[in-house]
Design an enzyme around this catalytic site. Structure first.
Site, mmCIF file in Angstrom:
data_model
loop_
_atom_site.group_PDB
_atom_site.id
_atom_site.type_symbol
_atom_site.label_atom_id
_atom_site.label_comp_id
_atom_site.label_asym_id
_atom_site.label_seq_id
_atom_site.Cartn_x
_atom_site.Cartn_y
_atom_site.Cartn_z
ATOM 1 N N ALA A 71 0.880 -1.247 0.397
ATOM 2 C CA ALA A 71 0.242 0.171 0.136
ATOM 3 C C ALA A 71 1.018 1.253 -0.151
ATOM 4 O O ALA A 71 0.819 2.471 1.027
ATOM 5 C CB ALA A 71 -1.043 -0.262 0.445
ATOM 6 N N LEU A 72 1.926 1.402 -0.551
ATOM 7 C CA LEU A 72 2.544 2.206 -1.079
ATOM 8 C C LEU A 72 2.428 3.634 -1.287
ATOM 9 O O LEU A 72 1.864 4.249 -2.087
ATOM 10 C CB LEU A 72 3.937 1.553 -2.008
ATOM 11 C CG LEU A 72 4.775 0.244 -1.785
ATOM 12 C CD1 LEU A 72 5.745 0.350 -2.806
ATOM 13 C CD2 LEU A 72 4.725 0.076 -0.550
ATOM 14 N N HIS A 73 2.864 4.321 -0.855
ATOM 15 C CA HIS A 73 2.383 5.959 -0.758
ATOM 16 C C HIS A 73 4.017 6.898 -0.908
ATOM 17 O O HIS A 73 5.049 6.273 -0.998
ATOM 18 C CB HIS A 73 1.586 6.830 0.428
ATOM 19 C CG HIS A 73 2.167 6.187 2.297
ATOM 20 N ND1 HIS A 73 3.440 6.854 2.145
ATOM 21 C CD2 HIS A 73 1.651 5.368 2.636
ATOM 22 C CE1 HIS A 73 3.802 6.334 3.292
ATOM 23 N NE2 HIS A 73 2.644 6.023 3.754
ATOM 24 N N HIS A 79 6.956 6.199 1.445
ATOM 25 C CA HIS A 79 7.693 4.838 0.760
ATOM 26 C C HIS A 79 8.289 5.537 -0.149
ATOM 27 O O HIS A 79 9.423 4.389 -0.364
ATOM 28 C CB HIS A 79 6.563 3.912 0.462
ATOM 29 C CG HIS A 79 5.794 3.070 1.817
ATOM 30 N ND1 HIS A 79 4.388 3.058 1.768
ATOM 31 C CD2 HIS A 79 6.223 2.541 2.991
ATOM 32 C CE1 HIS A 79 4.012 2.339 2.624
ATOM 33 N NE2 HIS A 79 5.153 1.750 3.250
ATOM 34 N N GLY A 115 11.197 4.749 7.771
ATOM 35 C CA GLY A 115 10.499 6.142 8.448
ATOM 36 C C GLY A 115 10.291 6.024 10.088
ATOM 37 O O GLY A 115 10.644 5.282 10.792
ATOM 38 N N GLU A 116 10.480 7.287 9.860
ATOM 39 C CA GLU A 116 10.719 7.916 11.468
ATOM 40 C C GLU A 116 9.338 7.307 12.040
ATOM 41 O O GLU A 116 9.290 8.121 13.623
ATOM 42 C CB GLU A 116 11.139 9.348 11.647
ATOM 43 C CG GLU A 116 12.780 8.911 12.225
ATOM 44 C CD GLU A 116 13.563 10.295 12.134
ATOM 45 O OE1 GLU A 116 12.806 11.336 12.085
ATOM 46 O OE2 GLU A 116 14.856 10.092 12.215
#
Length: 283
Positions: free
Chosen positions: A32-34, A37, A150-151
């Protein structure tokens, strides 16, 4: 763009690249990349000749079976998005559960020195054992030089760094800034499941922690926490699960501020049945 369904074929391909002295970067995802990503992949491409992107919804890190069932899956769309980034230098790994776990889909037990018991760990039983298990296995399969996280999942980032140190894995774990929508909402695959009303309300989360950051400069941590709890007390669409101001190294809640330590504010909120998390650096 090359796509591999099993670890044996992937390993053979990556071994051939390493023989040519290619540096391998790695971005593990659940699909479900955005754009968040994509920012990780682009960071990886800037520091390595090739970036492997895994797409695998890991069952062992879900404490709620319904959440696992509803987690968005869109592999074809994900691959189309990655094609627009760099089809020549991105390698996609989309394994089955059997390829990753064999016939025994269970977590390994880990001792992360207490990091696993704070915040997310307190509300999601076994979650970080599942995270540690899948990341360790993926690192062993891909053998990357660098891996990018990702933080937004800052606690997960610290857990992964701890796991790498404990097992002496030869990979550099790199944290990347939170990617946000224009209205401030932290990008997440779960955002697509929000109702229109909940999506409109969700930026309140970031607005609240931004104000909490300002307050932390002049007020005690417990007063800031009380203020945040009050903001959500009567909110009709958002339900606060937790707000914690913690030391970035130990992840333990701050008792007394020290100029020698760094702190972050962590928050988890339910928008209907969708659980959203966010955090912000305080100093």
């Amino acid at each position: 763009m090359k796509r591999f369904l099993n670890k044996t074929d992937l390993s053979h391909h990556l071994d051939a690249l390493r023989a040519k002295e290619c540096r391998i970067g790695f971005v593990p995802t659940m699909g479900a990349l955005h754009a968040g990503h994509v920012s990780l992949v682009e960071k990886g491409l800037s520091e390595n000749e090739v970036v492997v992107v895994s797409i695998f919804v890991n069952p062992t890190q879900f404490d709620n079976p319904e959440d696992l069932e509803k987690y968005p899956r869109s592999v074809a769309t994900d691959i189309e998005l990655l094609q627009t980034v760099d089809p020549e230098r991105i390698v996609v790994y989309t394994p089955s559960e059997t390829d990753v776990y064999g016939d025994d889909v269970v977590s390994e037990p880990f001792n992360f020195g207490g990091l696993e018991h704070e915040m997310e760990g307190a509300f999601r039983a076994g979650h970080f054992d599942g995270v540690g298990t899948i990341v360790k296995r993926l690192f062993e399969i891909v053998e990357p030089r660098r891996a990018y996280f990702g933080e937004k999942d800052f606690q997960q980032l610290q857990i992964v760094k701890k796991m790498v140190a404990l097992h002496k894995l030869p990979v550099e774990v790199i944290g990347c800034p939170i990617h946000r929508e224009e209205d401030g909402l932290a990008m997440s695959s779960r955002n697509a499941r929000l109702t229109e009303a909940h999506r409109a309300a969700a930026p309140f989360i970031y607005e609240t922690i931004k104000t909490a950051k300002l307050k932390f400069g002049t007020e005690r941590a417990e007063l800031v926490t009380e203020w945040v709890n009050l903001q959500f007390k009567n909110h009709t669409l958002l339900k606060l699960e937790y707000f914690v101001i913690a030391d970035t190294t130990t992840l333990k809640p701050v008792e007394k501020k020290s100029l020698e330590n760094t702190y972050r504010a962590f928050i988890a909120v339910y928008a209907g049945d969708i659980r959203l998390i966010d955090n912000i650096a305080l100093n």
